[in-house]
Design a protein around this motif. Structure first.
Motif, mmCIF file in Angstrom:
data_model
loop_
_atom_site.group_PDB
_atom_site.id
_atom_site.type_symbol
_atom_site.label_atom_id
_atom_site.label_comp_id
_atom_site.label_asym_id
_atom_site.label_seq_id
_atom_site.Cartn_x
_atom_site.Cartn_y
_atom_site.Cartn_z
ATOM 1 N N LYS A 1 0.821 -1.211 0.000
ATOM 2 C CA LYS A 1 0.000 0.000 0.000
ATOM 3 C C LYS A 1 0.856 1.263 0.000
ATOM 4 O O LYS A 1 0.546 2.242 -0.661
ATOM 5 C CB LYS A 1 -0.900 -0.015 1.252
ATOM 6 C CG LYS A 1 -2.357 -0.216 0.890
ATOM 7 C CD LYS A 1 -3.367 0.119 1.983
ATOM 8 C CE LYS A 1 -2.885 0.472 3.339
ATOM 9 N NZ LYS A 1 -3.093 -0.461 4.414
ATOM 10 N N ASP A 2 1.940 1.206 0.761
ATOM 11 C CA ASP A 2 2.704 2.429 0.978
ATOM 12 C C ASP A 2 3.916 2.574 0.060
ATOM 13 O O ASP A 2 4.713 3.488 0.217
ATOM 14 C CB ASP A 2 3.181 2.479 2.440
ATOM 15 C CG ASP A 2 2.020 2.392 3.390
ATOM 16 O OD1 ASP A 2 0.968 2.973 3.049
ATOM 17 O OD2 ASP A 2 2.157 1.730 4.426
ATOM 18 N N THR A 3 4.033 1.658 -0.857
ATOM 19 C CA THR A 3 5.237 1.643 -1.682
ATOM 20 C C THR A 3 5.444 2.958 -2.427
ATOM 21 O O THR A 3 6.543 3.518 -2.449
ATOM 22 C CB THR A 3 5.161 0.497 -2.701
ATOM 23 O OG1 THR A 3 4.852 -0.691 -2.013
ATOM 24 C CG2 THR A 3 6.475 0.352 -3.425
ATOM 25 N N LEU A 4 4.353 3.462 -3.008
ATOM 26 C CA LEU A 4 4.478 4.679 -3.807
ATOM 27 C C LEU A 4 4.993 5.827 -2.945
ATOM 28 O O LEU A 4 5.908 6.555 -3.339
ATOM 29 C CB LEU A 4 3.123 5.021 -4.432
ATOM 30 C CG LEU A 4 3.111 6.178 -5.418
ATOM 31 C CD1 LEU A 4 4.080 5.935 -6.559
ATOM 32 C CD2 LEU A 4 1.710 6.397 -5.966
ATOM 33 N N LYS A 5 4.431 5.952 -1.729
ATOM 34 C CA LYS A 5 4.863 7.019 -0.820
ATOM 35 C C LYS A 5 6.335 6.855 -0.465
ATOM 36 O O LYS A 5 7.108 7.800 -0.443
ATOM 37 C CB LYS A 5 4.021 6.966 0.469
ATOM 38 C CG LYS A 5 2.657 7.584 0.302
ATOM 39 C CD LYS A 5 2.247 8.318 1.589
ATOM 40 C CE LYS A 5 0.874 8.935 1.421
ATOM 41 N NZ LYS A 5 -0.202 7.964 1.713
ATOM 42 N N GLU A 6 6.687 5.598 -0.183
ATOM 43 C CA GLU A 6 8.073 5.302 0.182
ATOM 44 C C GLU A 6 9.030 5.723 -0.934
ATOM 45 O O GLU A 6 10.066 6.344 -0.693
ATOM 46 C CB GLU A 6 8.175 3.782 0.371
ATOM 47 C CG GLU A 6 8.964 3.332 1.585
ATOM 48 C CD GLU A 6 8.862 1.823 1.713
ATOM 49 O OE1 GLU A 6 9.898 1.167 1.563
ATOM 50 O OE2 GLU A 6 7.726 1.308 1.901
ATOM 51 N N LEU A 7 8.633 5.379 -2.167
ATOM 52 C CA LEU A 7 9.480 5.709 -3.310
ATOM 53 C C LEU A 7 9.563 7.219 -3.500
ATOM 54 O O LEU A 7 10.640 7.770 -3.751
ATOM 55 C CB LEU A 7 8.922 5.068 -4.587
ATOM 56 C CG LEU A 7 9.091 3.554 -4.706
ATOM 57 C CD1 LEU A 7 8.365 3.039 -5.934
ATOM 58 C CD2 LEU A 7 10.566 3.189 -4.772
ATOM 59 N N GLU A 8 8.415 7.875 -3.356
ATOM 60 C CA GLU A 8 8.420 9.329 -3.529
ATOM 61 C C GLU A 8 9.328 9.980 -2.505
ATOM 62 O O GLU A 8 10.030 10.942 -2.806
ATOM 63 C CB GLU A 8 6.988 9.875 -3.417
ATOM 64 C CG GLU A 8 6.270 9.785 -4.750
ATOM 65 C CD GLU A 8 4.784 10.087 -4.659
ATOM 66 O OE1 GLU A 8 4.292 10.310 -3.531
ATOM 67 O OE2 GLU A 8 4.130 10.076 -5.713
ATOM 68 N N LYS A 9 9.329 9.416 -1.300
ATOM 69 C CA LYS A 9 10.195 9.960 -0.267
ATOM 70 C C LYS A 9 11.670 9.779 -0.661
ATOM 71 O O LYS A 9 12.493 10.661 -0.478
ATOM 72 C CB LYS A 9 9.906 9.255 1.073
ATOM 73 C CG LYS A 9 9.998 10.208 2.263
ATOM 74 C CD LYS A 9 9.606 9.524 3.547
ATOM 75 C CE LYS A 9 10.809 8.951 4.263
ATOM 76 N NZ LYS A 9 10.446 8.015 5.327
ATOM 77 N N HIS A 10 11.947 8.618 -1.223
ATOM 78 C CA HIS A 10 13.327 8.360 -1.608
ATOM 79 C C HIS A 10 13.815 9.350 -2.664
ATOM 80 O O HIS A 10 14.955 9.813 -2.633
ATOM 81 C CB HIS A 10 13.467 6.935 -2.148
ATOM 82 C CG HIS A 10 14.804 6.670 -2.780
ATOM 83 N ND1 HIS A 10 15.891 6.292 -2.040
ATOM 84 C CD2 HIS A 10 15.236 6.752 -4.059
ATOM 85 C CE1 HIS A 10 16.930 6.151 -2.837
ATOM 86 N NE2 HIS A 10 16.559 6.418 -4.067
ATOM 87 N N PHE A 11 12.915 9.653 -3.622
ATOM 88 C CA PHE A 11 13.370 10.479 -4.735
ATOM 89 C C PHE A 11 13.249 11.969 -4.464
ATOM 90 O O PHE A 11 13.835 12.769 -5.172
ATOM 91 C CB PHE A 11 12.606 10.110 -6.013
ATOM 92 C CG PHE A 11 13.101 8.824 -6.613
ATOM 93 C CD1 PHE A 11 14.330 8.790 -7.251
ATOM 94 C CD2 PHE A 11 12.371 7.658 -6.517
ATOM 95 C CE1 PHE A 11 14.808 7.617 -7.795
ATOM 96 C CE2 PHE A 11 12.837 6.477 -7.059
ATOM 97 C CZ PHE A 11 14.065 6.458 -7.696
ATOM 98 N N ALA A 12 12.437 12.356 -3.441
ATOM 99 C CA ALA A 12 12.309 13.776 -3.130
ATOM 100 C C ALA A 12 13.533 14.213 -2.350
ATOM 101 O O ALA A 12 13.628 13.987 -1.152
ATOM 102 C CB ALA A 12 11.035 14.023 -2.330
ATOM 103 N N VAL A 13 14.472 14.793 -3.019
ATOM 104 C CA VAL A 13 15.686 15.206 -2.323
ATOM 105 C C VAL A 13 15.758 16.727 -2.297
ATOM 106 O O VAL A 13 15.582 17.345 -3.321
ATOM 107 C CB VAL A 13 16.939 14.641 -3.005
ATOM 108 C CG1 VAL A 13 18.172 14.955 -2.170
ATOM 109 C CG2 VAL A 13 16.794 13.140 -3.178
#
Lengths: 493, 231
Positions: free
Chosen positions: B219-231
């Protein structure tokens, strides 16, 4: 000073292209060859101009030369159609800038002026003007003549630019034009109707009535103006570009080849490749030049016993086209080389297909040139021997060398004077191709066995064919080793 | 299915790919994300034996890809325009591939019928060479071509790029269907995080050649990924 910018950009475009930078040595080598050609033409032109009146002692030398001019211009037109490329300035980035359209067009057209076809003939015309016209008439008349002829040449140049932009001239029309010229030449030869007289009449008249110089100048002005106004009305990128023919060709279906399975399918693919790209297609159009090469030497009695030269000619007429194909066997496919590697294509079959194509091409050339036997049985023997050498030995060498070319090849441009995508390996391949048979011949001739020296080449070919399976194995292994480097090079646009 | 062992690739002294170990099991839908230069395409090229890694090897269904060609018969791929033969018409290209892969005429007709919706009437029967198509339509040809042999392994690099929205959705459905109904191992790279999380059950994030994350999609994968790429 717009012109300065244009030239500057063009220069940068040329020198910054990755091909130019990567192949500096090849470019220097090419430059030397061009220089050599130029010098040869220059010396030949001066010699011809100087001795012209001795070649035709019975007639007026200037009238005689003038009688050839119309033929020359017709030939020039055909040659230009086949190999002249259109000058292209990438105009799109300039169109939206505050630059007058006419400046862009004038620049575009002046680029067409810098064409080797416009200057090479001068190397013959100027010596004729100096040695023949100036001595037989006056210096001023020589000037009038050379300027007139130059303007006719330039008119031809711009006429061809216009025709090619319009794309009205299909190859078939040019073929008909060529045939008409041939017919006229024959009528001339048998004294029925003499174009040469008309030609002589026209250009003699210009020498005698100097005000007639206006006619070629006006002709040039007219053709230039037609080009200019045509381009001015068509200054939209989608219109100025040569309209791609959207029509599909009729060779799309190879029912017979399909029955041959994967190899047949691959051959069909290669035939389409050749037919659907400008560069490969123009090589096909040049085939007659390769095949007719023998006519330059065989009839000449001086070459009667010049065997090493006959070996060269035999190699060239039976193998020249094959060399063109096999030398670039892989770089022709650089556009989709990754697909060849990643799809389920058996590399042994792939190589067999390339070899088969090479053999087919060479066989075609060999069969077509059998009539050269008219000039002597020895020619047929030499050509047969060279044919076997070409298909049985050279073909493998060329495929091997082809794996060393990693330059991406742009097939959308014409072939003549186009060295884009050629690597050092392609030049290197020509050395064994040309020299080996001649060296072998001389080796055996030294032992007083000249005919054996001819035969040994064919023998090598037969041996090569007998071991083709194991040689293929070596080639595929070599290919496997080189494919990463090739694929990497081909990806560089 | 695909075993990546100790793969490194170095260009001009810079390591662009360094994967000690990565196993992709049969039938997995494997998504690869990362910024430009993260090594996605390099990895796919290694898997397809198009570039030679400096070290390590890749085993596809028991075959070392750089040693044999056996894997080619069960692998379909489309990385970029260099994968299609552009002077053919789409019909010619498909029939070429059908012949190469030993498909019958009926197989081919059936295959093309299945792709009718995906092609959206813009590919077949146009009497044009592939090189004259728009990049989006060229891509449709390439993706269909990758699937023609019904491969066990499917490798697509940025398949959603330059497709129109309708086709993007159709491609997503097509890939999801493939994932559910067949046992195809799919390797898909993308810059579009939402597309790839929707299609793939496992996401690997590459960062400067290294595996930065290896996540099972939830469920949270997209959020997790967005967090990773938001630098």
């Amino acid at each position: 000073m717009l012109l300065k910018w244009f030239i500057d950009h063009q220069w940068k475009q040329a020198t910054r292209s990755p091909i130019f930078q990567k192949n500096l040595i090849v470019n220097i080598f090419l430059g030397l060859i061009v220089l050599l050609l130029f010098l040869e033409f220059l010396v030949g032109g001066i010699y011809l101009g100087n001795k012209w009146h001795e070649i035709f002692p019975d007639v007026h030398p200037v009238t005689k030369f003038n009688s050839f001019l119309l033929y020359y211009f017709a030939f020039d037109l055909i040659l230009r159609f086949m190999i002249q490329t259109l000058p292209v300035l990438k105009i799109q980035p300039y169109l939206h800038l505050p630059i007058r359209k006419s400046s862009i067009i004038h620049y575009l057209l002046s680029k067409a002026f810098l064409n080797v076809f416009n200057f090479l003939p001068l190397l013959i015309f100027i010596p004729i003007a100096v040695f023949q016209i100036a001595t037989n008439y006056s210096v001023q008349q020589a000037w009038v003549w050379i300027v007139s002829v130059l303007f006719v040449v330039l008119s031809m140049n711009y006429l061809m630019v216009y025709i090619k932009k319009q794309l009205v001239a299909k190859p078939s029309i040019v073929g008909i034009f060529g045939l008409v010229m041939l017919a006229l030449a024959l009528l001339d030869r048998f004294g029925v109707f003499a174009i040469s007289d008309i030609s002589a009449l026209i250009f003699d008249a210009i020498i005698l009535n100097q005000e007639l110089i206006l006619i070629p100048i006006l002709l040039f002005g007219f053709v230039y103006f037609v080009n200019f106004s045509f381009l001015k009305n068509k200054m939209y990128p989608e219109e100025i570009q040569i309209r791609k023919s959207r029509k599909l060709d009729s060779i799309s279906d190879f029912k017979y080849l399909k029955t041959l399975g994967q190899t047949g399918e691959m051959i069909g693919l290669d035939l389409k490749l050749i037919w659907r790209h400008k560069r490969t297609k123009s090589i096909v159009y040049m085939t007659p030049l390769f095949l007719l090469y023998g006519f330059i030497f065989y009839p000449n009695p001086e070459f009667k016993d010049f065997f090493s030269f006959k070996i060269f000619v035999g190699w060239f007429v039976t193998g020249g086209m094959m060399l063109n194909y096999l030398n670039y066997a892989f770089s022709y496919e650089s556009n989709y080389f990754d697909a060849i590697l990643a799809h389920n294509i058996d590399m042994h079959r792939y190589f067999r297909m390339k070899l088969t194509m090479g053999i087919l091409i060479s066989t075609f050339c060999y069969v077509i040139t059998i009539p050269y036997v008219y000039y002597g049985l020895d020619i047929l023997l030499i050509n047969s021997s060279m044919f076997l050498y070409n298909i049985g030995l050279l073909s493998f060498i060329l495929l091997y060398m082809a794996t060393f070319n990693k330059n991406r090849m742009d097939l959308s441009k014409g072939a003549a004077f186009n060295y884009q995508g050629m690597g050092a390996s392609n030049w290197l391949a020509m050395i064994p191709a040309m020299l080996l048979p001649i060296l072998l011949y001389h080796l055996f001739k030294a032992f007083d066995l000249p005919m054996f020296g001819v035969a040994v080449n064919g023998l090598l070919g037969i041996i090569g064919l007998m071991f083709s399976k194991s040689i293929m194995e070596i080639l595929v292994r070599q290919f496997d080793k080189r494919k990463y480097i090739m694929a990497d090079g081909f990806r560089k646009r | 299915m695909i075993d990546i062992k100790n793969i490194t690739k170095v260009y001009n002294g810079v390591t662009v790919l360094n994967i000690p170990e990565l196993k992709i099991i049969k039938g997995e839908s494997f998504g690869l994300v990362g910024n430009n230069g993260a090594g996605k395409t390099t990895l796919f090229r290694c898997v397809l034996d198009l570039i030679r890694p400096n070290s390590g090897e890749i085993i596809s269904d028991g075959h070392a890809v750089s040693k044999t060609a056996a894997w080619k018969s069960f692998t379909g791929s489309y990385l970029d325009e260099g994968f299609v033969i552009d002077f053919l018409t789409p019909e010619e290209y498909f029939s070429f591939l059908a012949n190469i892969n030993g498909l019958s005429k009926d197989d081919l007709t059936e295959f093309l019928k299945d792709f009718e919706e995906f092609f959206n009437g813009e590919v077949l029967g146009k009497r044009k060479y592939i090189r004259d198509f728009s990049s989006g339509n060229q891509k449709k040809v390439g993706i269909a071509a990758a699937l023609i042999s019904k491969p066990d392994v499917l490798i697509l690099d940025e398949p959603f790029n330059s497709l129109d929205p309708t086709t993007q959705i159709r491609l997503k459905n097509l890939l999801k269907k493939l994932d559910e109904e067949t046992n195809t191992t799919m390797l898909i790279s993308s810059h579009d995080l939402s597309h790839v999380t929707e299609v793939c059950k496992r996401i690997v994030v590459l960062h400067e050649g290294d595996v930065a994350h290896d996540i099972k999609t939830g469920k949270d994968t997209l959020k997790e990924l967005e967090k990773h790429f938001a630098v």
